[in-house]
Motif scaffolding. Sequence first.
Motif, short mmCIF file in Angstrom:
data_model
loop_
_atom_site.label_atom_id
_atom_site.label_comp_id
_atom_site.label_asym_id
_atom_site.label_seq_id
_atom_site.Cartn_x
_atom_site.Cartn_y
_atom_site.Cartn_z
N THR A 1 4.73 2.10 3.11
CA THR A 1 3.41 2.44 2.60
C THR A 1 3.05 1.46 1.48
O THR A 1 3.84 1.27 0.54
CB THR A 1 3.37 3.87 2.03
N VAL A 2 1.89 0.82 1.61
CA VAL A 2 1.40 -0.12 0.59
C VAL A 2 0.27 0.57 -0.15
O VAL A 2 -0.69 1.05 0.47
CB VAL A 2 0.92 -1.44 1.22
N ILE A 3 0.39 0.62 -1.49
CA ILE A 3 -0.54 1.42 -2.29
C ILE A 3 -1.14 0.55 -3.40
O ILE A 3 -0.44 -0.25 -4.04
CB ILE A 3 0.21 2.61 -2.94
N TRP A 4 -2.43 0.72 -3.57
CA TRP A 4 -3.10 0.21 -4.78
C TRP A 4 -4.14 1.25 -5.17
O TRP A 4 -4.99 1.60 -4.35
CB TRP A 4 -3.76 -1.15 -4.56
N PRO A 5 -4.07 1.82 -6.37
CA PRO A 5 -5.00 2.88 -6.75
C PRO A 5 -6.45 2.46 -6.53
O PRO A 5 -6.86 1.36 -6.89
CB PRO A 5 -4.71 3.09 -8.24
N GLY A 6 -7.21 3.34 -5.88
CA GLY A 6 -8.62 3.08 -5.64
C GLY A 6 -8.94 2.64 -4.24
O GLY A 6 -10.11 2.62 -3.85
N LEU A 7 -7.91 2.25 -3.46
CA LEU A 7 -8.12 1.83 -2.08
C LEU A 7 -7.23 2.66 -1.16
O LEU A 7 -6.16 3.13 -1.57
CB LEU A 7 -7.81 0.34 -1.91
N PRO A 8 -7.66 2.83 0.11
CA PRO A 8 -6.83 3.59 1.05
C PRO A 8 -5.47 2.94 1.23
O PRO A 8 -5.35 1.71 1.30
CB PRO A 8 -7.64 3.56 2.35
N ALA A 9 -4.40 3.73 1.30
CA ALA A 9 -3.05 3.21 1.48
C ALA A 9 -2.92 2.59 2.86
O ALA A 9 -3.60 2.99 3.83
CB ALA A 9 -2.03 4.32 1.29
N LEU A 10 -2.05 1.60 2.99
CA LEU A 10 -1.79 0.91 4.25
C LEU A 10 -0.39 1.29 4.72
O LEU A 10 0.57 1.23 3.94
CB LEU A 10 -1.90 -0.61 4.05
N ARG A 11 -0.24 1.69 6.02
CA ARG A 11 1.04 2.14 6.54
C ARG A 11 1.53 1.20 7.65
O ARG A 11 0.77 0.87 8.56
CB ARG A 11 0.94 3.58 7.05
N LEU A 12 2.80 0.76 7.55
CA LEU A 12 3.40 -0.19 8.48
C LEU A 12 4.79 0.29 8.86
O LEU A 12 5.35 1.21 8.24
CB LEU A 12 3.48 -1.58 7.83
N GLU A 13 5.37 -0.35 9.89
CA GLU A 13 6.75 -0.06 10.29
C GLU A 13 7.62 -1.29 10.04
O GLU A 13 7.16 -2.43 10.15
CB GLU A 13 6.81 0.33 11.77
#
Length: 987
Positions: free
Chosen positions: A414-426
């Motif tokens: 899970t890639v997170i930056w406050p204020g933007l939707p999180a990005l999920r990868l495998e």
Amino acid sequence: GHVSLRPAARATAAAGGVAAVVAAGSPAAPTLSTIPAPSTTGAGTPASPTPAFADVPSGFWAAPAIEGLARAGLMEGTAPGVFAPDAPMSRAEFAAVLAAVRGLPAAVPGPSFADVPPGAWYAPAVEAVAGEGWMEGAGDGDFRPDAQVTRAEAAVAVVSALGLGQVAADSAALPCPWTDCGSIPAWGRGSLAVAAGLGLVEGDGEGAVLPGAALTRAEAAALLWRLRSIGPAAVAAQAAAVAAEVDVAAARTATEVGSRDTVTAVVHDAQGWRVPAPIVWSVSGPARLAPGGGDGYGAAMAAIVATGPGTITVTATAGSRPAGAAVRLQGYRAARLAVSGMPPAGLRGARFPVRVEAVQASGAPDPAPAGGDAVIRAQPAGGGGPVRTASAAFADGAAVVPFPALPQGTYAITVIWPGLPALRLEYTAVGRPVGALRLAASGDAVAWGGAVGLEASASASRTDWPVEVTSAGPLRVRSGGADLRGGAPWAAVASVLGTAPGAGTVRIAVPGGALRPASVRVTVRAAGSFGPAGGVAPNPPAAGQPVTVSASVRGAVRDVALEPVDPAGHPLPSVPATVAGGLASARFTPDQSGVWRLVWTGAGAVPTAVGSLDVRPGPPAALVLDATPSTILLPGEAVRVRAWVADAHGNPVAAPFELNVHAPTAGTAGTWTPSAGQGALSLRGPATVGTFRAGPGAGTSVLTATSPDHPGLPAARLVLRTESAAAGAVAGPGIWVTFPDWKAEGSAGVVAEALRDHATHIYFEVATSSDGFYGGRGLDALLPAAHAAGLAVLSWIYPALSDPAADLSILRAAATYETPGGDRADGVALDIEDQLQPAAVAHYAAAARALLGPRGLVVGVTWAPQQKPDYPYASLAPYVSAFAPMDYWHTLQTSYAYAQVYAWVRASVAEVRSAAGRPDVPVDVIAETFDWYSPVTGQGLWSPSALEIQAAARAASDAGAAGISFYRPSTATPAELAVIRSATGGG
């Protein structure tokens, strides 16, 4: 309306010297109604009851001003009940009342004047107004406190006190409205014009301004009373009249919708000086101006809020003038996160950088504002097990995050930056590579300057694999770094350029190592070559004699040049060659005796040494005494003293000669032991003539020598300086010399410059992290020359501290360097400016201390604490002998008063000592003589003034600094040099 002051008699007081002037004017008698009411912001506390002056009747034209100043405690009479309104006012009296009216504290530092005794009642006021730049001396070191202040001098003072000195200089060229313009000195014309614009000055009934007339006490009272009511709006209106240019800059090139950003504007006159003109802001596009941006006075800030995506134009105009400028920003809305550089799989425990970006809906990168952290969160698929995270700060829309080391298994990322939707990868961490990369070049050879293409494929599952392309040897990757589709056909991934003849390697790899890397070898072919041709003319040459050398040229070689390598192995700057009929010729002047190598270079050919040059010494020109490793000693240290006969370039002449060495005179700080008694020595070339051992305390010893075989040569003289501690070598004045400056001036020029400025020490640039240690050839020439003149030399090193091992290697090379003659630098100066982690700084400084030993000289070159309050002074403190803060105050395009510079330098010394935790640590203040805005010449509009240099020198002395050194005095203006010589003349 204008307030006019009653004109004084037409008798003219003695002028006060061209730029020695300070002051303001006075005009025709006003009625009582034209004297303004006192300002509510004026300085001083009203006295009670109201003083009464018998010689100031209630109907007197200046009575309101006189009584107002007296009530406020700002101006007194000449005796009880006596004001003497028609008496002329002295310069000292005017300085005192001006300082009181403007609320200057008596502690404001300023230049000293020979005719102002420190205990005089007016001395604090004179120093304060001179320190602020409102009044100056007569140009000969005097202030003339008892001289009558003239109307022109008074105009200069009050206009300067309002911060309008540069506006006055610009106004000097405006049409003169008075009938006696011819009698107005050039230095006062602009100030009188500005004072008139402010309503402070008018002409008399005949239209004359009477610039040289003495100012009466009544006129001075009326003038200074009116001065109290001049506010920022009136000042700005005067400055707007000379505004010619506006510089505008935005904090960023893009701003997020809804966020607040800033734009800054500075107003300049036609010469480029800052002027305090008002700023008017306007904005077009999807944005609005927000409150709280700034006061719009001289240098202003506007707050901008983007209301939607698109181009925003912010315009700043200098008041009502047409002078203005605009800056454009891009409004944007961040839509989502994107990741690059993360493969679908990697070896267990692998760490690699992953780039996280904010992108718009279109996929284009968004220049998101700095702030916040990007976080990569790795959790085993299906839950359970430890969660690992890594983070990095966002800057300009992207963050480079180190991917966390993971055990073998499958993970949900899970890639997170406050204020933007999180990005999920495998992601899968594997125990061994799951496939391999293949790489092929379009050819196994390429011409120098040509390019070859590369194709690659991946034998793995059908997914996208990010690849990295790197090169080694004479190859440079021109483009590359694409994603490969696993199992797909070959795809173009890069092209490489041949940069020099030879063999190189190109390598392709996948971050994380889940695919085995691949590489190819490519050979770069030369376009031509050099060979021997002819001889040398003349042969053999003498040092200082021009010579012409040649080489044959084969093939298509361009830009041919000769790179001479001196007998010590140091390459000198290239000499352009002429090429005709396959023959290249170059002419240069070798100044060192010995064997020179001749290296030929050119685009398309391998640099080639073609022949050598045996240079003989010239005729005898001087006797030389030399002490190695230095003429700067600590108590108990011994040095070896050598002697020889030298030619005009310092090269030893091998002919035999006799030498008489004369021992130091009585009372010197050391012991001289000759090699063979006290008689004449028979020598042939450089030879040891004795040993000198320093005594227990500081002092100076002088050795001299003569030769009966060379009666026409001056006696050799050697000054040996003993310092009680290592930091004593940087006590007194010093200079900073860059390597390019040394190449331009030569060692003789640098030493002459140091002696001219009464310097005791030279900081010489020898190494940087990016270029390595390159100062050997400079030290070979400079150390003997400087030591012969009694000057200490410190090797100045600029480490980036981003590669500790490389930086320590460079430090070791510089700190231990010894010239062929045995000279060594007297210490090292560690210029630590970039990476400021305390542990790294301490580790590097500790290494320097270990290399130089407990008695060696290590100087920590630091930022000024006002610029970097978190600088790790305490990390350097255990290892340095002294600090040298870069106290560069003149960093803005504006003028600086004496008091500003003095306060800056004095505060720097105190704060460095406090932050270091060593209250008595020696400090060598680094003062600037360099104009930062004229990098080519170093001299320009914003060179520090002579008064600024004087203020820095006094502040260093008053703060108890060990010394003051000047950065690049070769760029100093004549006015700066005059002050440096004067300020440092006492040593």
